[in-house]
Design a protein around this motif. Structure first.
Motif, PDB file in Angstrom:
ATOM      1  N   LYS A 142      25.145  16.970  -5.774  1.00 29.38           N
ATOM      2  CA  LYS A 142      24.596  15.224  -4.937  1.00 29.38           C
ATOM      3  C   LYS A 142      23.569  15.534  -3.988  1.00 29.38           C
ATOM      4  O   LYS A 142      23.663  16.800  -2.731  1.00 29.38           O
ATOM      5  CB  LYS A 142      26.407  15.178  -4.027  1.00 29.38           C
ATOM      6  CG  LYS A 142      27.182  14.558  -5.502  1.00 29.38           C
ATOM      7  CD  LYS A 142      27.529  13.049  -5.747  1.00 29.38           C
ATOM      8  CE  LYS A 142      28.420  12.528  -6.023  1.00 29.38           C
ATOM      9  NZ  LYS A 142      28.274  11.178  -6.095  1.00 29.38           N
ATOM     10  N   LYS A 143      23.042  14.669  -2.773  1.00 29.45           N
ATOM     11  CA  LYS A 143      22.548  14.589  -1.876  1.00 29.45           C
ATOM     12  C   LYS A 143      23.418  15.076  -1.028  1.00 29.45           C
ATOM     13  O   LYS A 143      24.891  14.313  -1.010  1.00 29.45           O
ATOM     14  CB  LYS A 143      21.666  13.391  -1.345  1.00 29.45           C
ATOM     15  CG  LYS A 143      20.565  12.937  -2.933  1.00 29.45           C
ATOM     16  CD  LYS A 143      20.513  11.871  -2.022  1.00 29.45           C
ATOM     17  CE  LYS A 143      18.818  11.255  -3.316  1.00 29.45           C
ATOM     18  NZ  LYS A 143      18.372   9.800  -3.371  1.00 29.45           N
TER      19      LYS A 143
ATOM     20  N   LEU B 269      23.999   6.980  -8.202  1.00 32.42           N
ATOM     21  CA  LEU B 269      25.457   8.240  -7.387  1.00 32.42           C
ATOM     22  C   LEU B 269      25.255   9.401  -6.202  1.00 32.42           C
ATOM     23  O   LEU B 269      25.125  10.554  -6.880  1.00 32.42           O
ATOM     24  CB  LEU B 269      25.390   8.950  -8.808  1.00 32.42           C
ATOM     25  CG  LEU B 269      26.001   8.026  -9.968  1.00 32.42           C
ATOM     26  CD1 LEU B 269      25.899   8.503 -11.331  1.00 32.42           C
ATOM     27  CD2 LEU B 269      27.140   7.277 -10.081  1.00 32.42           C
ATOM     28  N   GLY B 270      23.584   9.069  -5.944  1.00 32.45           N
ATOM     29  CA  GLY B 270      22.815  10.185  -4.605  1.00 32.45           C
ATOM     30  C   GLY B 270      22.964  11.064  -5.443  1.00 32.45           C
ATOM     31  O   GLY B 270      23.478  12.014  -4.934  1.00 32.45           O
ATOM     32  N   LEU B 271      22.565  11.327  -6.594  1.00 31.36           N
ATOM     33  CA  LEU B 271      21.935  12.797  -7.082  1.00 31.36           C
ATOM     34  C   LEU B 271      20.563  13.368  -6.725  1.00 31.36           C
ATOM     35  O   LEU B 271      18.967  13.013  -6.305  1.00 31.36           O
ATOM     36  CB  LEU B 271      22.377  12.529  -8.298  1.00 31.36           C
ATOM     37  CG  LEU B 271      23.028  11.870  -9.265  1.00 31.36           C
ATOM     38  CD1 LEU B 271      23.386  12.629 -10.381  1.00 31.36           C
ATOM     39  CD2 LEU B 271      24.497  12.810  -8.386  1.00 31.36           C
TER      40      LEU B 271
ATOM     41  N   TYR C  26      20.442   8.316 -10.830  1.00 31.03           N
ATOM     42  CA  TYR C  26      20.259   9.026  -9.594  1.00 31.03           C
ATOM     43  C   TYR C  26      20.340   8.508  -8.218  1.00 31.03           C
ATOM     44  O   TYR C  26      21.218   9.345  -7.437  1.00 31.03           O
ATOM     45  CB  TYR C  26      18.663  10.198  -9.935  1.00 31.03           C
ATOM     46  CG  TYR C  26      19.234  11.821 -10.535  1.00 31.03           C
ATOM     47  CD1 TYR C  26      18.574  12.609 -10.000  1.00 31.03           C
ATOM     48  CD2 TYR C  26      19.142  11.423 -11.908  1.00 31.03           C
ATOM     49  CE1 TYR C  26      18.876  13.787 -10.838  1.00 31.03           C
ATOM     50  CE2 TYR C  26      19.324  12.510 -12.570  1.00 31.03           C
ATOM     51  CZ  TYR C  26      19.337  13.729 -12.188  1.00 31.03           C
ATOM     52  OH  TYR C  26      19.588  14.682 -13.172  1.00 31.03           O
TER      53      TYR C  26
ATOM     54  N   ASP D 159      31.052   8.910 -14.794  1.00 30.26           N
ATOM     55  CA  ASP D 159      30.801   8.398 -13.400  1.00 30.26           C
ATOM     56  C   ASP D 159      29.727   7.225 -12.971  1.00 30.26           C
ATOM     57  O   ASP D 159      29.933   6.578 -11.710  1.00 30.26           O
ATOM     58  CB  ASP D 159      29.263   9.417 -13.594  1.00 30.26           C
ATOM     59  CG  ASP D 159      29.998  10.791 -13.545  1.00 30.26           C
ATOM     60  OD1 ASP D 159      30.724  11.340 -12.980  1.00 30.26           O
ATOM     61  OD2 ASP D 159      29.334  11.473 -14.156  1.00 30.26           O
TER      62      ASP D 159
ATOM     63  N   THR E 140      24.415  18.223  -0.193  1.00 35.11           N
ATOM     64  CA  THR E 140      24.924  19.563  -0.913  1.00 35.11           C
ATOM     65  C   THR E 140      24.135  20.404   0.200  1.00 35.11           C
ATOM     66  O   THR E 140      23.240  20.901   0.187  1.00 35.11           O
ATOM     67  CB  THR E 140      25.065  19.638  -2.054  1.00 35.11           C
ATOM     68  OG1 THR E 140      25.616  18.239  -3.253  1.00 35.11           O
ATOM     69  CG2 THR E 140      25.691  21.409  -2.592  1.00 35.11           C
TER      70      THR E 140
END
Length: 365
Positions: free
Chosen positions: A298-299, A279-281, A276, A96, A301
């Motif tokens: 993911k942010k 990757l916008g998690l 995080y 990723d 969601t």
């Protein structure tokens, strides 16, 4: 989440991998000691899990995890098969994001493959190999698409994008510098699987002396920070030797050791935060008597898709989500009291899940 760790030989890559995963990969002082890509699964440290597990007296606690892949030492010519590099480039494509370890310390006892310490030169060496590898992929894709694009508008558009990407790479830039306002185009570019389009986190490997002040006085680190800032990448400072030492300690000993060194966070903590963020998690939590668990999404969601992370039936039959912030729940000490106080909310299918939400999904299939 899967992160591929790359770097030139003898920059501290395998030492860092070993300490992060305790996987025992060989870290001898010569090039290509990592011949097979080592994979280590690392639990994401999360103090919220311990507290919730204690509150619910959970039988099991399951953290979120990250897969680290140690990619063999790349050298000039790796895209052409030099230094065993070619087979490992394919391993990176499955990740990723890339964690690029760069050497920002001087030590005459540790041989540098190019004879001197120069992190920007090292970054360029790796990046060029990724670019060359991607150009080969684009050339094959362009040839294949061109055959079918004559009477197909969609394929014509794809062909234009492929050619634009190739031009970018041939100018020496990474594919990540490509931009478009068209979401479909961006989705297409992502689907190609170009390594040079992947998000990058730079791990600036420094000596122990530079760690306490986050390498504020290290000229090598500053050049990496400037480069990463221009490339919209992340940087974290780490000392692979220190990480190796703390990997042998339990949690209490680790905390004491870090405090003695004047360090607030371990390299693993820094890397997880950076990954995080890049990757916008985020993580939401589920908790009960059977299990307390963290789930990475993911942010942005929404609740049904977050439920689908647990099981597809949860998404398919989603009705409502009982939601409370973990701080509110821990502060009150019980879910029943949270409901009494009106802090337990019922959210529908349009609710966007937030980091630290403790959720119970209601569904029917």
């Amino acid at each position: 989440m899967k992160l591929g760790i790359v770097g030139l030989p003898n920059v501290g890559k395998s030492t860092l991998f070993n300490s992060l995963t305790k996987a025992g990969a060989s870290a001898a002082n010569y090039p290509f000691c990592t011949i097979d890509p080592n994979v280590g699964v690392v639990a994401v440290p999360d103090n919220r899990l311990k507290a919730l597990s204690k509150l619910y007296n959970s039988k099991k606690t399951t953290p979120a995890t990250i897969d680290f892949v140690d990619i063999a030492g790349l050298v000039k010519g790796a895209s052409k098969g030099e230094g065993l590099g070619n087979q490992f480039l394919s391993n990176i494509r499955e990740c990723d994001a890339i964690v690029h370890v760069v050497r920002c310390f001087s030590d005459d006892n540790v041989i540098h493959v190019d004879g001197s310490v120069d992190p920007l030169r090292d970054i360029e060496t790796i990046n060029l190999e990724l670019i060359f590898s991607d150009i080969e992929i684009l050339e094959r894709r362009i040839a294949k698409t061109a055959k079918s694009a004559t009477n197909n508008k969609e394929l014509k558009k794809e062909l234009e994008v492929l050619k634009e990407l190739k031009d970018i790479l041939e100018s020496g830039k990474m594919a990540s510098s490509f931009s478009s306002d068209d979401e479909e185009v961006l989705d297409f570019v992502k689907s190609i699987g170009l390594i040079s389009y992947m998000p990058v986190i730079y791990a600036a490997n420094v000596s122990e002396d530079d760690l306490a002040n986050d390498a504020a006085d290290n000229k090598y680190v500053q050049t990496v920070r400037d480069f990463a800032n221009d490339a919209n990448s992340k940087v974290f400072v780490v000392c692979a030797k220190i990480e190796e030492e703390i990997s042998e300690l339990d949690d209490d000993e680790k905390t004491e050791y870090l405090e003695a060194l004047g360090i607030k966070e371990s390299g693993l903590d820094k890397l997880i935060k950076a990954s995080y963020d890049l990757l916008g998690l985020l993580s939401y939590l589920t908790s009960g008597e059977d299990e307390t668990r963290a789930w990475t999404i993911k942010k942005g969601t929404k609740a049904p898709q977050a439920a689908g992370k647990i099981h597809s039936d949860f998404e398919r039959g989603f009705i409502k989500a009982e939601v409370i912030n973990y701080k509110d729940l821990l502060g009150l000490g019980s879910a029943s009291l949270a409901k009494e106080k009106g802090l337990m909310r019922l959210e529908g299918k349009d609710y966007v899940v937030q980091d630290g939400d403790v959720i119970l999904f209601r569904f029917n299939v």
